[in-house]
Design a protein around this motif. Structure first.
Motif, mmCIF file in Angstrom:
data_model
loop_
_atom_site.group_PDB
_atom_site.id
_atom_site.type_symbol
_atom_site.label_atom_id
_atom_site.label_comp_id
_atom_site.label_asym_id
_atom_site.label_seq_id
_atom_site.Cartn_x
_atom_site.Cartn_y
_atom_site.Cartn_z
ATOM 1 N N ASP A 83 2.561 -79.914 85.595
ATOM 2 C CA ASP A 83 3.959 -80.307 85.771
ATOM 3 C C ASP A 83 4.822 -80.007 84.545
ATOM 4 O OD1 ASP A 83 3.246 -81.301 88.252
ATOM 5 O OD2 ASP A 83 2.832 -83.314 87.464
ATOM 6 N N ARG A 84 4.187 -79.482 83.482
ATOM 7 C CA ARG A 84 4.931 -79.256 82.233
ATOM 8 C C ARG A 84 4.799 -77.813 81.760
ATOM 9 N NH1 ARG A 84 6.178 -83.522 83.955
ATOM 10 N NH2 ARG A 84 6.492 -85.471 82.790
ATOM 11 N N VAL A 85 4.509 -76.914 82.663
ATOM 12 C CA VAL A 85 4.311 -75.511 82.281
ATOM 13 C C VAL A 85 5.561 -74.928 81.626
ATOM 14 C CG1 VAL A 85 3.899 -73.197 83.188
ATOM 15 C CG2 VAL A 85 2.536 -75.103 84.012
ATOM 16 N N GLU A 86 6.738 -75.378 82.056
ATOM 17 C CA GLU A 86 7.967 -74.804 81.499
ATOM 18 C C GLU A 86 8.121 -75.109 80.013
ATOM 19 O OE1 GLU A 86 9.031 -78.996 82.331
ATOM 20 O OE2 GLU A 86 7.866 -77.461 83.369
ATOM 21 N N GLY A 89 7.025 -72.219 77.905
ATOM 22 C CA GLY A 89 8.058 -71.187 77.805
ATOM 23 C C GLY A 89 9.131 -71.553 76.797
ATOM 24 N N GLN A 90 9.533 -72.821 76.785
ATOM 25 C CA GLN A 90 10.541 -73.270 75.817
ATOM 26 C C GLN A 90 10.035 -73.137 74.382
ATOM 27 O OE1 GLN A 90 11.470 -77.237 77.790
ATOM 28 N NE2 GLN A 90 13.501 -76.632 77.088
ATOM 29 N N ARG A 93 10.249 -69.592 73.302
ATOM 30 C CA ARG A 93 11.611 -69.168 72.960
ATOM 31 C C ARG A 93 12.028 -69.732 71.599
ATOM 32 N NH1 ARG A 93 12.277 -70.295 78.370
ATOM 33 N NH2 ARG A 93 13.328 -72.286 77.986
#
Length: 366
Positions: A83-86, A89-90, A93
């Motif tokens: 549920d925290r894969v994003e 990505g952050q 970045r």
């Protein structure tokens, strides 16, 4: 043949038929799940966090104001990683922004993450690092303090906080954070050496400096501190040799600002040895590398005054308060002018500073 993941929502994948692990077979193979889960429980999975959980360490954390109202990073239910894969990505970045020197953009991303995931100690640490680069030291200290609490006293975080408190002039908190790191982080002894040196305890400074050097690896900061200790002991030739060794160890690295204190202490050594031209060159280099390094301006100006060049000494002090428009810089200028027996100039600078900052604590002691 199977890959079992004991997440809050368990996963089971058939590695032969589904090497990409796209089809969760938990419902289709309950017996396999039970067997693998049982085997997993039998494995020794006791891991030690980067902090410490012994009673003495926790007491020190509590004495510093930590652990007063929150669980550690590893306590309580955690979210399912799926549920925290994003977040990954952050973080990527933010790391890219950091590599490009865009620390404000990186800090914004880290703030967004910790707002939603406040128990991620690593992100608090990265936020602190970005804020240091932005010269937002107070906010950086707050971020590192949160990371330290969540990690229950990770020694590298305690040492970073010790260094930040030392730079802020808070010797007590610098010492206590360095003592929290203790022997688990050699650089903590470097901070303790600088604290002892600031307090005039040369015996303790020498002792901690030796321990920092013994564990320094490729780091040159302990060598720079050792040069400072040797200068205070009047061993100027030895201090000069140590500063040369530190510069050689630094090599061709690009982060030359690290050498700011090295050139400052070299200037001190050379000045006491009567090598004034070389000392002035060293102080100029220290100021070039660290325009906010106030002691370098003061030492340079005082040396110029000793040579009878009052006009150039005044120019150096004007440069200091121009480059650093702060009460602290003006206070340093007043102290230096008084040490040079120039009471008239000191009074004029003080009056100018008090007009600009009438309620300044740093100027109130004059």
């Amino acid at each position: 043949d199977f890959h079992y993941i004991a997440a809050p929502r368990p996963e089971l994948f058939d590695l032969r038929k589904d090497p990409g692990e796209r089809s969760n077979l938990v419902a289709e193979h309950p017996q396999v799940v039970r067997r693998l889960h049982r085997q997993l429980r039998e494995l020794d999975r006791s891991l030690s966090p980067p902090g410490q959980d012994d009673a003495e360490a926790l007491a020190r954390l509590a004495a510093l104001g930590y652990l007063s109202g929150g669980a550690g990073a590893a306590e309580g239910p955690l979210p399912d990683p799926k549920d925290r894969v994003e977040v990954i990505g952050q973080l990527g970045r933010a790391a890219s922004f950091g590599q490009e020197g865009k620390w404000r953009e990186a800090a914004d991303i880290y703030r967004d993450i910790v707002e939603r995931e406040p128990r991620m100690a690593l992100v608090w640490q990265q936020l602190g690092g970005a804020l240091v680069r932005l010269d937002q030291r107070r906010e950086a200290i707050e971020a590192y303090e949160k990371a330290l609490e969540l990690s229950r006293g990770a020694p590298h975080l305690a040492t970073t906080l010790a260094e930040l408190h030392f730079e802020a002039g808070d010797l007590d908190r610098a010492r206590r954070h360095a003592e929290l790191a203790g022997d688990r982080e050699p650089m903590a002894h470097d901070v303790l050496a600088k604290v002892a040196l600031s307090e005039g305890d040369l015996e303790a400074a020498e002792r901690h400096s030796a321990r920092a050097i013994a564990g320094r690896g490729r780091r040159i900061a302990p060598l720079i501190t050792q040069a400072a200790v040797l200068n205070r002991q009047g061993r100027y030739d030895q201090a000069l040799a140590v500063s040369a060794a530190a510069e050689a160890a630094f090599g061709a690295r690009e982060d030359e600002a690290v050498l700011m204190n090295l050139f400052f202490h070299r200037g001190t050594s050379l000045g006491h040895l009567g090598r004034f031209d070389e000392a002035k060159s060293a102080y100029r280099r220290a100021i070039e590398l660290g325009p906010d390094h106030l002691p370098a301006y003061s030492a340079f100006a005082f040396l110029l005054a000793l040579e009878g060049d009052a006009a150039e000494a005044g120019r150096v002090l004007r440069q200091m308060v121009t480059e650093n428009v702060t009460p602290r810089a003006y206070a340093e200028a007043v102290r230096t002018l008084r040490a040079m027996d120039d009471e008239a100039s000191a009074a004029a600078v003080l009056a100018q500073a008090l007009k600009r900052w009438p309620g300044s604590e740093e100027l109130g002691g004059f």
